[in-house]
Design a protein around this motif. Structure first.
Motif, PDB file in Angstrom:
ATOM      1  N   VAL A 108       0.838  -1.202   0.000  1.00  0.00           N
ATOM      2  CA  VAL A 108       0.000   0.000   0.000  1.00  0.00           C
ATOM      3  C   VAL A 108       0.873   1.252   0.000  1.00  0.00           C
ATOM      4  CG1 VAL A 108      -1.621   1.338   1.426  1.00  0.00           C
ATOM      5  CG2 VAL A 108      -2.009  -1.089   1.025  1.00  0.00           C
ATOM      6  N   ALA A 109       1.936   1.259   0.785  1.00  0.00           N
ATOM      7  CA  ALA A 109       2.831   2.415   0.815  1.00  0.00           C
ATOM      8  C   ALA A 109       3.507   2.630  -0.533  1.00  0.00           C
ATOM      9  CB  ALA A 109       3.880   2.232   1.909  1.00  0.00           C
TER      10      ALA A 109
ATOM     11  N   TRP B 143       2.309   1.628  -3.495  1.00  0.00           N
ATOM     12  CA  TRP B 143       1.238   2.036  -4.410  1.00  0.00           C
ATOM     13  C   TRP B 143       0.954   3.534  -4.243  1.00  0.00           C
ATOM     14  CZ3 TRP B 143      -1.117  -0.777  -8.147  1.00  0.00           C
ATOM     15  CH2 TRP B 143      -2.283  -0.262  -8.687  1.00  0.00           C
ATOM     16  N   TRP B 144       0.874   3.997  -2.987  1.00  0.00           N
ATOM     17  CA  TRP B 144       0.646   5.411  -2.720  1.00  0.00           C
ATOM     18  C   TRP B 144       1.795   6.257  -3.266  1.00  0.00           C
ATOM     19  CZ3 TRP B 144       3.773   8.630   0.173  1.00  0.00           C
ATOM     20  CH2 TRP B 144       3.294   9.923   0.326  1.00  0.00           C
ATOM     21  N   ALA B 145       3.037   5.808  -3.072  1.00  0.00           N
ATOM     22  CA  ALA B 145       4.190   6.580  -3.527  1.00  0.00           C
ATOM     23  C   ALA B 145       4.202   6.704  -5.043  1.00  0.00           C
ATOM     24  CB  ALA B 145       5.485   5.927  -3.042  1.00  0.00           C
TER      25      ALA B 145
ATOM     26  N   PHE C 287       1.528   6.693  -7.120  1.00  0.00           N
ATOM     27  CA  PHE C 287       0.458   7.559  -7.593  1.00  0.00           C
ATOM     28  C   PHE C 287       0.491   8.954  -6.976  1.00  0.00           C
ATOM     29  CE2 PHE C 287      -1.266   3.422  -8.784  1.00  0.00           C
ATOM     30  CZ  PHE C 287      -1.523   3.687 -10.118  1.00  0.00           C
ATOM     31  N   ALA C 288       1.316   9.175  -5.960  1.00  0.00           N
ATOM     32  CA  ALA C 288       1.460  10.511  -5.380  1.00  0.00           C
ATOM     33  C   ALA C 288       2.550  11.304  -6.091  1.00  0.00           C
ATOM     34  CB  ALA C 288       1.770  10.410  -3.890  1.00  0.00           C
TER      35      ALA C 288
ATOM     36  N   GLN D  63       5.913  10.508  -6.269  1.00  0.00           N
ATOM     37  CA  GLN D  63       7.200  10.499  -5.597  1.00  0.00           C
ATOM     38  C   GLN D  63       8.354  10.149  -6.533  1.00  0.00           C
ATOM     39  OE1 GLN D  63       7.779  11.297  -2.290  1.00  0.00           O
ATOM     40  NE2 GLN D  63       5.657  11.967  -2.352  1.00  0.00           N
TER      41      GLN D  63
END
Length: 48
Positions: free
Chosen positions: A20-21, A23-25, A27-28, A30
């Protein structure tokens, strides 16, 4: 045997949390600009 089931469950929770971390990175944004940090050290600018 019970300890093995507990460790497997804990490791699955960690794998999901890391996924999840990551995946977030992605699409954010990073990882969008990875060249500027590498090129900034090669510049001849002096910050005084």
């Amino acid at each position: 045997m019970e300890a093995m089931f507990l460790l497997i469950a804990i490791s699955l929770v960690f794998v999901v949390a890391i996924g999840v971390a990551f995946w977030w990175a992605i699409f954010a944004g990073q990882f969008d600009d990875s060249d500027s940090a590498a090129k900034s050290i090669l510049g001849d600018e002096e910050n005084e």
